[in-house]
Design a protein around this motif. Structure first.
Motif, PDB file in Angstrom:
ATOM      1  N   LYS A 323      61.769  37.138  42.195  1.00  0.00           N
ATOM      2  CA  LYS A 323      61.148  36.732  43.459  1.00  0.00           C
ATOM      3  C   LYS A 323      61.867  35.524  44.035  1.00  0.00           C
ATOM      4  O   LYS A 323      62.142  35.466  45.244  1.00  0.00           O
ATOM      5  N   ASN A 324      62.194  34.570  43.173  1.00  0.00           N
ATOM      6  CA  ASN A 324      62.919  33.390  43.645  1.00  0.00           C
ATOM      7  C   ASN A 324      64.317  33.763  44.113  1.00  0.00           C
ATOM      8  O   ASN A 324      64.810  33.248  45.125  1.00  0.00           O
ATOM      9  N   HIS A 325      64.964  34.676  43.342  1.00  0.00           N
ATOM     10  CA  HIS A 325      66.298  35.116  43.748  1.00  0.00           C
ATOM     11  C   HIS A 325      66.242  35.838  45.085  1.00  0.00           C
ATOM     12  O   HIS A 325      67.123  35.648  45.946  1.00  0.00           O
ATOM     13  N   ILE A 326      65.228  36.684  45.238  1.00  0.00           N
ATOM     14  CA  ILE A 326      65.110  37.432  46.495  1.00  0.00           C
ATOM     15  C   ILE A 326      64.900  36.474  47.660  1.00  0.00           C
ATOM     16  O   ILE A 326      65.482  36.640  48.740  1.00  0.00           O
ATOM     17  N   ALA A 327      64.062  35.450  47.428  1.00  0.00           N
ATOM     18  CA  ALA A 327      63.848  34.473  48.498  1.00  0.00           C
ATOM     19  C   ALA A 327      65.148  33.758  48.846  1.00  0.00           C
ATOM     20  O   ALA A 327      65.465  33.545  50.030  1.00  0.00           O
ATOM     21  N   ALA A 328      65.908  33.386  47.797  1.00  0.00           N
ATOM     22  CA  ALA A 328      67.191  32.726  48.059  1.00  0.00           C
ATOM     23  C   ALA A 328      68.162  33.667  48.749  1.00  0.00           C
ATOM     24  O   ALA A 328      68.860  33.282  49.704  1.00  0.00           O
ATOM     25  N   THR A 330      67.370  36.233  50.546  1.00  0.00           N
ATOM     26  CA  THR A 330      66.901  36.480  51.917  1.00  0.00           C
ATOM     27  C   THR A 330      67.374  35.383  52.851  1.00  0.00           C
ATOM     28  O   THR A 330      67.846  35.645  53.965  1.00  0.00           O
ATOM     29  N   GLY A 331      67.266  34.130  52.384  1.00  0.00           N
ATOM     30  CA  GLY A 331      67.755  33.032  53.208  1.00  0.00           C
ATOM     31  C   GLY A 331      69.244  33.131  53.450  1.00  0.00           C
ATOM     32  O   GLY A 331      69.730  32.861  54.561  1.00  0.00           O
ATOM     33  N   ASP A 334      69.953  35.967  55.880  1.00  0.00           N
ATOM     34  CA  ASP A 334      69.588  35.623  57.255  1.00  0.00           C
ATOM     35  C   ASP A 334      70.654  34.771  57.932  1.00  0.00           C
ATOM     36  O   ASP A 334      70.752  34.753  59.156  1.00  0.00           O
ATOM     37  N   ASN A 353      67.791  41.268  58.029  1.00  0.00           N
ATOM     38  CA  ASN A 353      68.086  39.873  58.320  1.00  0.00           C
ATOM     39  C   ASN A 353      68.091  39.632  59.825  1.00  0.00           C
ATOM     40  O   ASN A 353      67.957  40.553  60.640  1.00  0.00           O
TER      41      ASN A 353
END
Length: 840
Positions: A323-328, A330-331, A334, A353
């Motif tokens: 989840k943390n990797h996906i958030a990173a 995703t940023g 984007d 994105n």
């Protein structure tokens, strides 16, 4: 006398059941020796019997009646045997009516004493009596083992059995074993009707029991906790893993204590299947002193619930990390300029994105609703952002095939608005498709330009007079032009084979035997020095030709070498150097002459202008109108000549590097108004209108006041001179980047392209518009340009024949209190600049 024999025989024959022995005895009792002889009785005995008389007869009668009773019993035995034989026949007929196979063992023998194979209706049962007793060959392994075990029990303990067995062909048989005295009888027959159904049920039950036993064993040894609860939630059964997790040894004690692996209040429902009733919970508990996350599955069963738990602690941690990797990610995605979109197996958008929304001009909120790929295609078609298709339905179906394809796809979409979009569709590892969209419009343009450029370069190299050769890091020839082969008289076909530098030097050494030069070239191409520097060397050939060689190390490790035939140039260089020295001396003499003449002319011109002013003022007496006109013409001509002399002197000062500038912060509006006032009379004489346009961001400029006014006055004078009567002249100032632009534009006759090129050359001029006067010295624009460049600026002239001329002077913007221009010193609040410009 005795009874006649025929009478006795007649009596005997009338009595049924009397044997031959009885007849003989009766005959003897009658005393007839003759009657006894045929019976084989000795004469002595027959005499004795005859002597017996009536007593013997009586005994004979007794024997007769005894034989008669025995004959009755024999008759009854014959009737019984006949009845048994009839029953045996009926039994055999009954057995023959039902297909069966029978094996009989006598007296505990291993080999059967009787084998009957009458099961021909079952193809999987062997017809051979020898094969019939080998059960493992035609019965299933399990059936054969059970039958052997039952036979062993029958032989050792006399335990009868009736079991169901199955052949290797899948046929069901009934095996019945019985003990009959010292015999063992095994009979096989085909069950039918309800008996068959019962036996099949028994087989299924046995198989299910075995499966249950195996499953129970597996569950008990399973590494994950498994337990059963009744309808009231009480524990019915649990495996060893459940007991180990709760640190218990006795299941009954744990059930009595009401222990639970995960408390109900600590469980959270994450999924429930309404069709099967399966519920999945996540909960936390403590196992062996460590907090663990368990995934508990509950499946409703008849009369209870089956439960099992999976330790997902590691999975939970991985999910958090993911989840943390996906958030990173995703940023990161984007911030990428490449558009990325991920669709699931149901074709719904899972992620996109910001670049995706920008590329297709889609609303972010609409995309976050989980739209499908079909809906995206429909929206893009409405916006005319898809390639034009004659059959859109077929094209769309082909686009949707990526969701079922095993391999990715790459396409290029030419859009109606002129853009080219590269589309890459790759199957997602977890199902669905990852789309990558990239606007390659500029890339295609650059590729086309690059291709054209490479073709131009190739043609340029092929047509260059200079010899060009490119050597790789391995010392081999990678590229050359025809001039290279011509310069060194080498075979182009051989050069096309990428020869080594040693081979080329060996072939070219016949034209130049300068070993030092060839060593230098070889080291420059093959050397491993960290500092690779370019070289420029001249080499003399045996035929007196001179080549100039330039060695250029390239960033990629290759080496570019060019040769130029300097033979003619070397000869001309000497002559040009001598001629240049002569020209420089002549230019120096010209400058000295002009400077000397200018100084010599300035003194008498000053006197002439002074005396003309005196005459015009009437100090020497009143002048007639004609005389006054003559005096005014003399004054004007003298002033123009004096201005020309000043211009020559200024140019000479600039060329000598002695021109000094006093840089101040000047009010642009004040400067423009001052120049306009100075030219007001000439503007009025030519009936011209001067319009001034001053931008708000160009209020100040850093320059030498005197020289700036001189430049503007010079340019405005030219505009007046070359403008038609009644015209309009524009003058203004504006800011452009780091420069202040002062510009003057007229609507005069303008210039052609050739004249524009020569406008800044000294002593190049043209006659004014509509005037019969001769052309001027042609020093005004060169002087203005030199003064502007001395300020660190530049001058641009824009003109078309018949459309007027615009001259733009650009002065650099200087920060308040900042550093001065090159060659300046701060003096009394102003910058003092000393410098020179290149003479035009």
């Amino acid at each position: 006398m005795g009874m006649p024999r025929r009478i006795i025989e007649g009596i005997i024959t009338e009595l049924p059941g009397v044997s031959a022995c009885a007849v003989s005895l009766l005959a003897l009792s009658a005393g007839s020796a003759r009657a006894a002889a045929p019976l084989g009785i000795p004469d002595g005995m027959s005499g004795l019997l005859a002597a017996g008389g009536l007593a013997g007869f009586a005994a004979g009668l007794a024997l007769f009646f005894a034989a008669r009773r025995k004959a009755g019993r024999a008759e009854r035995l014959r009737e019984r045997v006949s009845e048994l034989e009839q029953r045996l026949t009926e039994t055999e007929n009954l057995l023959a009516a039902e297909p069966h196979a029978m094996i009989v063992w006598e007296g505990g023998e291993d080999a059967p004493s009787h084998v009957s194979a009458r099961l021909h209706v079952v193809s999987s049962v062997p017809r051979s009596e020898e094969k019939l007793v080998r059960f493992s060959e035609w019965l299933e392994e399990d059936s054969a083992e059970r039958l052997e075990k039952a036979l062993h029990g029958l032989r050792t303990a006399g335990e009868p059995f009736n079991i169901a067995v199955r052949t290797t062909g899948g046929d069901l048989l009934e095996a019945d074993g019985r003990a009959a005295g010292y015999s063992i009888v095994l009979r096989f027959r085909v069950p039918v009707g309800e008996r068959r159904a019962a036996m099949e049920m028994v087989c299924d039950t046995r198989r299910l029991n075995e499966q249950v036993e195996r499953l129970s064993g597996i569950l008990d040894t399973a590494p994950l906790p498994v337990w059963l609860r009744d309808a009231d939630g009480d524990l019915l059964w649990a495996n060893a893993a459940w007991l180990e997790a709760l640190e218990q040894e006795d299941l009954d004690a744990a059930a009595a204590a009401g222990l639970q692996l995960v408390k109900p209040e600590d469980m959270r429902l994450v999924h429930r299947d309404d069709k099967t009733g399966l519920s999945v919970f996540h909960g936390s508990t403590v196992i062996r002193g460590e907090k663990r996350i368990l995934e508990v599955h509950e499946m409703p069963q008849d009369g209870g619930v089956a439960c099992w738990a999976v330790d997902i602690t590691h999975v939970h941690r991985l999910q958090e990390e993911l989840k943390n990797h996906i958030a990173a990610h995703t940023g990161t995605l984007d911030r990428l300029l490449t558009a990325i979109a991920i669709f699931g197996q149901d074709r719904r958008l899972l992620f996109c994105n910001a670049a995706f929304a920008r590329l297709w001009n889609l609303v972010k909120e609409w995309l976050e609703e989980g739209v499908t790929w079909d809906e995206v295609l429909a929206r893009l078609r409405e916006m005319r952002s898809l390639p034009e298709q004659a059959d859109f339905r077929t094209w769309k179906e082909r686009q949707l095939e990526v969701f079922t394809a095993l391999e990715g796809r790459q396409e290029k979409w030419p859009l109606p608005d002129g853009r080219f979009i590269s589309v890459i569709a790759e199957p997602h590892p977890q199902g669905g498709v990852i789309f990558v969209f990239e606007d390659i419009t500029e890339k295609r343009r650059l590729e086309s330009s690059y291709k054209a450029l490479m073709e131009v370069q190739r043609e340029t190299l092929d047509n260059l007079y200079e010899a060009v050769a490119l050597f790789g890091t391995d010392g081999r020839l990678k590229l050359f032009n025809p001039s290279f082969a011509r310069f060194w008289e080498l075979d182009e076909e051989e050069l096309s084979g990428d020869p080594h530098i040693d081979r080329i030097i060996e072939r070219a050494r016949r034209l130049a035997d300068d070993d030092a030069w060839w060593d230098l070239l070889k080291y420059a191409v093959t050397g491993m020095s960290e500092r690779r520097e370019g070289r420029k060397v001249r080499i003399a050939l045996k035929d007196d030709r001179i080549y100039e060689c330039v060695i250029v190390p390239l960033p990629d490790g290759n080496t570019l070498v060019t040769w130029y035939d300097m033979s003619d140039s070397a000869r001309m260089e000497r002559a040009l150097r001598e001629k240049n020295e002569a020209l420089m001396e002549a230019d120096r003499l010209k400058s000295d002459f002009l400077s000397s003449v200018s100084y010599e002319l300035r003194t008498p011109l000053t006197s002439i202008t002074g005396f003309t002013e005196t005459l015009e003022m009437g100090i020497a007496g009143e002048l007639t109108p004609r005389q006054r006109e003559y005096v005014r013409d003399i004054f004007t001509a003298s002033t123009d000549l004096l201005a020309a002399i000043d211009t020559i002197l200024d140019l000479s000062t600039i060329d000598a590097g002695l021109m000094e500038l006093n840089i101040d912060r000047l009010d642009v509006a004040e400067i423009l108004e001052g120049v306009a006032r100075r030219m007001a009379i000439r503007l009025e004489q030519r009936d011209l209108v001067l319009e001034v346009d001053l931008a708000e961001d160009a209020a100040f400029v850093h320059a030498d006041r005197r020289r700036l006014e001189q430049v503007l006055a010079n340019l405005l004078s030219n505009a007046i001179t070359f403008s038609s009567r009644g015209g309009v002249i524009h003058m203004g100032a504006r800011r452009s980047g780091d420069f202040i632009e002062l510009w003057i534009a007229d609507q005069g006759i303008g210039m052609d392209a050739e004249t524009v090129k020569k406008a800044f050359q000294r002593f190049s001029s043209r006659p004014p518009a509509g005037s019969q006067q001769g052309r001027g010295l042609g020093l005004g624009l060169p002087l203005a340009k030199s003064l502007v460049e001395l300020h660190g600026g530049s001058m641009e002239l824009i003109s078309r024949l018949g459309e007027g001329t615009t001259v733009i002077c650009r002065f650099p913007i200087r920060k308040e209190g900042g550093g001065a221009l090159d060659g300046t010193v701060e003096e009394s609040g102003a910058d003092r600049v000393v410098g020179r410009t290149e003479a035009s």
